[in-house]
Design a protein around this motif. Structure first.
Motif, mmCIF file in Angstrom:
data_model
loop_
_atom_site.group_PDB
_atom_site.id
_atom_site.type_symbol
_atom_site.label_atom_id
_atom_site.label_comp_id
_atom_site.label_asym_id
_atom_site.label_seq_id
_atom_site.Cartn_x
_atom_site.Cartn_y
_atom_site.Cartn_z
ATOM 1 N N ALA A 66 0.855 -1.189 0.000
ATOM 2 C CA ALA A 66 0.000 0.000 0.000
ATOM 3 C C ALA A 66 0.886 1.233 0.000
ATOM 4 O O ALA A 66 2.091 1.157 0.288
ATOM 5 N N MET A 67 0.281 2.379 -0.327
ATOM 6 C CA MET A 67 0.996 3.645 -0.261
ATOM 7 C C MET A 67 0.075 4.700 0.336
ATOM 8 O O MET A 67 -1.137 4.683 0.101
ATOM 9 N N ALA A 68 0.658 5.620 1.119
ATOM 10 C CA ALA A 68 -0.080 6.765 1.645
ATOM 11 C C ALA A 68 0.652 8.037 1.258
ATOM 12 O O ALA A 68 1.882 8.069 1.211
ATOM 13 N N VAL A 69 -0.133 9.076 0.987
ATOM 14 C CA VAL A 69 0.411 10.358 0.537
ATOM 15 C C VAL A 69 -0.136 11.473 1.422
ATOM 16 O O VAL A 69 -1.352 11.558 1.639
ATOM 17 N N GLY A 70 0.747 12.315 1.914
ATOM 18 C CA GLY A 70 0.336 13.523 2.612
ATOM 19 C C GLY A 70 0.417 14.685 1.644
ATOM 20 O O GLY A 70 1.446 14.902 1.006
ATOM 21 N N ALA A 71 -0.680 15.442 1.523
ATOM 22 C CA ALA A 71 -0.732 16.562 0.580
ATOM 23 C C ALA A 71 -1.331 17.780 1.264
ATOM 24 O O ALA A 71 -2.210 17.646 2.123
ATOM 25 N N PRO A 72 -0.870 18.974 0.879
ATOM 26 C CA PRO A 72 -1.482 20.182 1.434
ATOM 27 C C PRO A 72 -2.905 20.326 0.927
ATOM 28 O O PRO A 72 -3.164 20.134 -0.258
ATOM 29 N N GLY A 73 -3.817 20.634 1.813
ATOM 30 C CA GLY A 73 -5.238 20.687 1.490
ATOM 31 C C GLY A 73 -5.728 22.090 1.270
ATOM 32 O O GLY A 73 -4.919 22.982 1.026
ATOM 33 N N PRO A 74 -7.062 22.256 1.350
ATOM 34 C CA PRO A 74 -8.062 21.276 1.748
ATOM 35 C C PRO A 74 -8.206 20.124 0.736
ATOM 36 O O PRO A 74 -7.981 20.301 -0.450
ATOM 37 N N ASP A 76 -10.331 15.967 0.187
ATOM 38 C CA ASP A 76 -11.335 14.982 0.589
ATOM 39 C C ASP A 76 -10.609 13.667 0.826
ATOM 40 O O ASP A 76 -10.256 12.971 -0.134
ATOM 41 N N PRO A 77 -10.349 13.303 2.089
ATOM 42 C CA PRO A 77 -9.571 12.088 2.340
ATOM 43 C C PRO A 77 -10.297 10.805 1.933
ATOM 44 O O PRO A 77 -9.648 9.816 1.596
ATOM 45 N N GLU A 78 -11.623 10.827 1.931
ATOM 46 C CA GLU A 78 -12.370 9.628 1.537
ATOM 47 C C GLU A 78 -12.236 9.368 0.036
ATOM 48 O O GLU A 78 -12.025 8.238 -0.387
ATOM 49 N N ALA A 79 -12.333 10.434 -0.744
ATOM 50 C CA ALA A 79 -12.232 10.293 -2.195
ATOM 51 C C ALA A 79 -10.797 10.399 -2.688
ATOM 52 O O ALA A 79 -10.506 10.055 -3.841
ATOM 53 N N GLY A 80 -9.894 10.896 -1.830
ATOM 54 C CA GLY A 80 -8.501 11.049 -2.239
ATOM 55 C C GLY A 80 -8.300 12.165 -3.242
ATOM 56 O O GLY A 80 -7.408 12.088 -4.092
ATOM 57 N N VAL A 81 -9.117 13.218 -3.116
ATOM 58 C CA VAL A 81 -9.079 14.333 -4.066
ATOM 59 C C VAL A 81 -8.550 15.588 -3.365
ATOM 60 O O VAL A 81 -9.035 15.947 -2.287
ATOM 61 N N VAL A 82 -7.555 16.228 -3.974
ATOM 62 C CA VAL A 82 -7.100 17.528 -3.489
ATOM 63 C C VAL A 82 -8.083 18.564 -4.019
ATOM 64 O O VAL A 82 -8.150 18.812 -5.226
ATOM 65 N N LEU A 83 -8.859 19.162 -3.118
ATOM 66 C CA LEU A 83 -9.922 20.062 -3.530
ATOM 67 C C LEU A 83 -9.398 21.426 -3.951
ATOM 68 O O LEU A 83 -9.798 21.970 -4.984
ATOM 69 N N GLU A 84 -8.519 21.977 -3.124
ATOM 70 C CA GLU A 84 -7.974 23.304 -3.423
ATOM 71 C C GLU A 84 -6.713 23.497 -2.596
ATOM 72 O O GLU A 84 -6.781 23.632 -1.373
ATOM 73 N N SER A 85 -5.575 23.509 -3.240
ATOM 74 C CA SER A 85 -4.307 23.647 -2.537
ATOM 75 C C SER A 85 -3.588 24.902 -3.017
ATOM 76 O O SER A 85 -2.987 24.902 -4.100
ATOM 77 N N PRO A 86 -3.642 25.993 -2.220
ATOM 78 C CA PRO A 86 -2.949 27.216 -2.629
ATOM 79 C C PRO A 86 -1.448 27.011 -2.809
ATOM 80 O O PRO A 86 -0.837 27.604 -3.711
ATOM 81 N N ASN A 87 -0.839 26.158 -1.971
ATOM 82 C CA ASN A 87 0.602 25.926 -2.077
ATOM 83 C C ASN A 87 0.996 25.269 -3.399
ATOM 84 O O ASN A 87 2.109 25.463 -3.894
ATOM 85 N N LEU A 88 0.089 24.465 -3.939
ATOM 86 C CA LEU A 88 0.382 23.755 -5.190
ATOM 87 C C LEU A 88 -0.290 24.393 -6.402
ATOM 88 O O LEU A 88 0.104 24.126 -7.534
ATOM 89 N N ARG A 91 -6.600 22.315 -8.014
ATOM 90 C CA ARG A 91 -8.021 22.305 -7.690
ATOM 91 C C ARG A 91 -8.645 21.021 -8.252
ATOM 92 O O ARG A 91 -8.487 20.709 -9.439
ATOM 93 N N ASP A 92 -9.307 20.270 -7.370
ATOM 94 C CA ASP A 92 -10.036 19.056 -7.761
ATOM 95 C C ASP A 92 -9.149 18.061 -8.521
ATOM 96 O O ASP A 92 -9.505 17.574 -9.601
ATOM 97 N N VAL A 93 -8.000 17.746 -7.938
ATOM 98 C CA VAL A 93 -7.082 16.771 -8.534
ATOM 99 C C VAL A 93 -7.302 15.408 -7.869
ATOM 100 O O VAL A 93 -7.103 15.277 -6.648
ATOM 101 N N PRO A 94 -7.718 14.377 -8.617
ATOM 102 C CA PRO A 94 -7.979 13.048 -8.036
ATOM 103 C C PRO A 94 -6.664 12.290 -7.781
ATOM 104 O O PRO A 94 -6.348 11.310 -8.455
ATOM 105 N N LEU A 99 -2.570 7.996 -8.888
ATOM 106 C CA LEU A 99 -1.397 7.262 -8.409
ATOM 107 C C LEU A 99 -1.673 5.763 -8.342
ATOM 108 O O LEU A 99 -0.799 4.952 -8.679
ATOM 109 N N ALA A 100 -2.873 5.388 -7.908
ATOM 110 C CA ALA A 100 -3.205 3.963 -7.830
ATOM 111 C C ALA A 100 -3.166 3.323 -9.215
ATOM 112 O O ALA A 100 -2.704 2.190 -9.382
#
Length: 314
Positions: A66-74, A76-88, A91-94, A99-100
């Motif tokens: 398995a793999m886990a990824v920490g990403a700057p948010g906000p 959705d951890p259930e869907a694994g979607v980065v909703l909006e990351s100002p640092n990156l 917006r809405d990146v699945p 990655l899977a």
């Protein structure tokens, strides 16, 4: 041999690791984020960083459980979607699904501050705590809460303690509001004040030095009154923030991490004293305030722990 993969996706650096089922890191990989190039190239470098870690461990990445990824948010951890990351700039990146599909292994995505909290809880300064709060004092202020061994997500999956108002008439924050804790007690806030000091007194900047948090610390140690006032306000705001956590959540441990806390135990002691002065006695006596034990690896070890949870069906 069974093993997992982990990634800590930051605004400037991608750190990856391969770890055994005992949590021991076997290999590491690093790539620059270069977020300005967009999600596609960044995702490619994430895969490269994990492949580098697997190569360093002498293992085939395809065999990871398995793999886990920490990403700057906000996010959705259930869907694994980065909703909006100002640092990156995302917006809405699945992130999970992409990655899977590329790696052929189960992937979980979690907020980077939550994973830093979880890493400290499992392997660092939070071990043994029942109700542990983590504050990452860096470019911004990351927040994570671990309750009885589980990451607290709230209703939306995102918690933003760094944007708690601590000064109604305070400076403008990057979020567009005034007086957030992050606008006063983050590395970015100290860099802003350092630039103001240098603008007024260019002679205070040494050759090769940049107007950032270390400059404020240096000048304050040398007796510069303006830098000391900046640091006093920083400590006052951060201490108030910690006291708010102690009063409102009654944790048994508060872990302070992030690049700014690398300044040393003298900073921790000043923040502790300010928090003690502002907190209710009963809550304060039940709370330890400590520095992070994993340094810059808190988030990466949190990703390791979450990947291991996936293997164990948690």
């Amino acid at each position: 041999m069974e093993y997992v993969a982990a990634v800590d996706l930051g605004g400037t650096k991608i750190a990856a690791a391969i770890a055994g089922l005992d949590g021991r890191v076997l290999g590491r990989g690093v790539r620059p984020t270069a977020a300005g190039e967009g999600p596609g190239p960044v995702l490619g470098r994430m895969v490269e960083a994990v492949q580098e870690a697997a190569h360093a461990a002498g293992l085939d990445l395809g065999g990871a459980r398995a793999m886990a990824v920490g990403a700057p948010g906000p996010l959705d951890p259930e869907a694994g979607v980065v909703l909006e990351s100002p640092n990156l700039g995302w917006r809405d990146v699945p992130l999970r699904d992409i990655l899977a599909e590329r790696l052929g292994i189960p992937v979980r995505v979690e907020n980077d501050a939550n994973l830093a909290a979880y890493g400290e809880y499992r392997y660092g300064a939070g071990q043994g705590a029942r109700y542990m709060v983590y504050l990452g004092i860096g470019t911004g202020i990351g927040f994570g809460l671990v309750v009885l061994g589980r990451i607290y997500h709230g209703a939306t999956g995102n918690t933003e303690f760094g944007h708690m108002t601590v000064d109604l008439d305070g400076p403008l924050c990057g979020c567009g509001r005034h007086g957030c804790l992050e606008a006063i007690a983050s590395g970015t806030a100290l860099a802003r004040e350092a630039r103001a000091i240098v603008a007024r007194r260019p002679d205070r900047l040494q050759p090769g030095e940049t107007p950032a948090a270390p400059l404020v610390f240096r000048l304050a140690r040398e007796g510069d009154g303006e830098a000391q006032q900046v640091l006093d306000r920083f400590v006052e705001a951060l201490g108030a923030g910690v006291a708010n956590l102690v009063n409102g959540l009654s944790p048994d441990r508060v872990v302070l991490g992030g690049g700014v806390m690398a300044a040393g135990d003298w900073l921790l002691e000043r923040v502790r004293e300010e928090a003690r002065r502002r907190a209710f006695g009963a809550q304060w006596r039940a709370t330890e305030v400590v520095r992070a034990g994993l340094g810059g690896d808190s988030g990466l070890y949190g990703a390791v722990a979450l990947a291991l949870d996936t293997v164990q069906g948690r």
